[in-house]
Write an enzyme that holds these catalytic residues in place. Structure first.
Site, PDB file in Angstrom:
ATOM      1  CG  HIS A  83      -0.115   4.126   5.050  1.00  0.00           C
ATOM      2  ND1 HIS A  83      -0.792   3.217   5.822  1.00  0.00           N
ATOM      3  CD2 HIS A  83      -0.983   5.143   4.792  1.00  0.00           C
ATOM      4  CE1 HIS A  83      -2.034   3.672   6.030  1.00  0.00           C
ATOM      5  NE2 HIS A  83      -2.171   4.832   5.410  1.00  0.00           N
ATOM      6  CG  HIS A 141       4.518  -3.019  10.092  1.00  0.00           C
ATOM      7  ND1 HIS A 141       3.722  -2.317  10.973  1.00  0.00           N
ATOM      8  CD2 HIS A 141       4.610  -2.241   8.991  1.00  0.00           C
ATOM      9  CE1 HIS A 141       3.352  -1.171  10.405  1.00  0.00           C
ATOM     10  NE2 HIS A 141       3.884  -1.095   9.206  1.00  0.00           N
ATOM     11  CG  HIS A 198      -0.313   0.055   2.549  1.00  0.00           C
ATOM     12  ND1 HIS A 198       0.660  -0.840   2.983  1.00  0.00           N
ATOM     13  CD2 HIS A 198      -0.505   0.915   3.596  1.00  0.00           C
ATOM     14  CE1 HIS A 198       1.021  -0.529   4.214  1.00  0.00           C
ATOM     15  NE2 HIS A 198       0.342   0.539   4.616  1.00  0.00           N
ATOM     16  CG  ASP A 239       4.963   2.617   7.189  1.00  0.00           C
ATOM     17  OD1 ASP A 239       4.055   3.004   6.425  1.00  0.00           O
ATOM     18  OD2 ASP A 239       4.758   1.795   8.101  1.00  0.00           O
ATOM     19  CG  HIS A 240       4.469  -0.080   3.870  1.00  0.00           C
ATOM     20  ND1 HIS A 240       4.675  -1.402   4.197  1.00  0.00           N
ATOM     21  CD2 HIS A 240       3.949   0.506   4.984  1.00  0.00           C
ATOM     22  CE1 HIS A 240       4.291  -1.611   5.447  1.00  0.00           C
ATOM     23  NE2 HIS A 240       3.839  -0.475   5.955  1.00  0.00           N
ATOM     24  CG  HIS A 263      -3.732  -0.841   6.409  1.00  0.00           C
ATOM     25  ND1 HIS A 263      -3.614  -0.819   7.785  1.00  0.00           N
ATOM     26  CD2 HIS A 263      -2.776   0.010   5.942  1.00  0.00           C
ATOM     27  CE1 HIS A 263      -2.633   0.017   8.110  1.00  0.00           C
ATOM     28  NE2 HIS A 263      -2.119   0.536   7.018  1.00  0.00           N
TER      29      HIS A 263
HETATM   30 ZN    ZN Z   1       3.167   0.328   7.805  1.00  0.00          ZN
HETATM   31 ZN    ZN Z   2      -0.083   1.304   6.630  1.00  0.00          ZN
END
Ligand code: ZN
Ligand code: ZN
Length: 304
Positions: A63, A266, A61, A65-66, A138
């Site tokens: 976000h 994570h 996805h 952090d990814h 999510h």
């Molecule tokens: Zn994340």
């Molecule tokens: Zn996320």
């Protein structure tokens, strides 16, 4: 044989000794990366993996952090003299997000090919990897991935001889090619190969509540890498609110999907020592291991 390296094990933000969660695999000279948060390229460099053979990057996805590590990684791949096209796979919006990030990495010596996932479950075949992307749950659109390396049946020289198949065709047939001769004969791999043998299966899911889609796709995996945002039992409500999981929920999924091994990843930045919660997690699923930066395994085909 499939090499698997968990580059980082953190969620939300990179920490001094914990990079953001990302997974790197290597099969037959082709590397595949799942997720690319800030610092992913440093984590890769630390582990000594090269950038040039990355042929596919999958995103769960968008976000930060990814995905926020993507432009830097692309530039580094360019500097490593990559010329072959790179395939990016991700939920709807991939093109828009990548185009925006490309503003700071406009000139690359290789082509980007984008595959946007639109269905709840999609199957792709790239560089020997059979990839299943499946929708999870999510607070934004998010997918999990199963990577499979299939293994064909054993070649039988006896059968090839019995059927008088010329020797020069044995090798291509063994590699799965169908041979059509000028004389009009047709030879197919099933004439010389036994039933398909057990392959390798790896499932990676992060940033999600437990779902039926995870249970279905992780089933029988040799390795299941799943988020475990919280180890503290009293953080279940928080996990539900932010659409994440506790260690115990991940372990329950691993048990129900009958996987061989679970690696947690994570972690919340507030979770300093994941090991503290391992004993109780293993009461649900004994083969649980805390993901650690650089945790590595070679998944091997079953011996015959
Ligand atoms: Zn994340
Ligand atoms: Zn996320």
């Amino acid at each position: 044989m499939l090499d698997v390296c968990l580059l980082g094990s953190g969620g939300m933000m990179p920490l001094p000794h914990r990079w953001l969660t990302a997974l790197l695999t290597r099969y037959n000279g082709s590397s595949l990366l799942i997720d690319c948060g800030e610092g992913t390229q440093i984590a890769m460099k630390e582990k000594g993996w090269s950038f040039k053979p990355i042929d596919v990057i999958c995103f769960t996805h968008y976000h930060g952090d990814h995905i926020s590590g993507l432009p830097g990684l692309l530039l580094t791949m360019g500097n490593a003299d990559r010329r072959e096209p790179l395939t990016l796979i991700g939920p709807k919006g991939l093109e828009r997000v990548v185009t925006a990030l490309r503003v700071i990495a406009p000139e690359l010596p290789f082509e980007l090919r984008m595959i946007e996932l639109t269905k709840p479950e999609e199957h792709l075949e790239l560089n020997g990897y059979h990839i299943t992307a499946f929708r999870v749950n999510h607070n934004v659109l998010c997918y999990g991935y199963t990577l499979e390396i299939k293994r064909q049946g054993r070649f039988s020289p006896e059968r090839a001889r019995e059927q008088q198949i010329p020797l020069k065709f044995w090798n291509p047939l063994q590699k799965g090619q169908t041979i059509q001769t000028e004389e009009g004969d047709c030879y197919t791999p099933d004439m010389v190969l036994g039933p398909a043998r057990k392959g390798l299966k790896l499932t990676y899911t992060t940033d999600t509540r437990p779902t039926e889609s995870i249970l279905k796709n992780a089933r029988g995996s040799d390795l299941f890498i799943c988020e475990g945002m919280y180890g503290e039992k009293d953080k279940l409500a928080k996990a539900k609110e932010y659409k994440h999981m506790t260690f115990y929920e991940a372990a329950r999924l691993a048990k129900d999907a009958e996987v061989s091994q679970l690696w947690l990843t994570h972690y919340s930045p507030s979770l300093v020592h994941p090991e503290e919660f391992l004993k109780e997690t293993r009461e649900i699923f004994p083969e649980t291991y805390p993901g650690k930066d650089g945790k590595f395994v070679e998944l091997m085909f079953e011996e015959e």
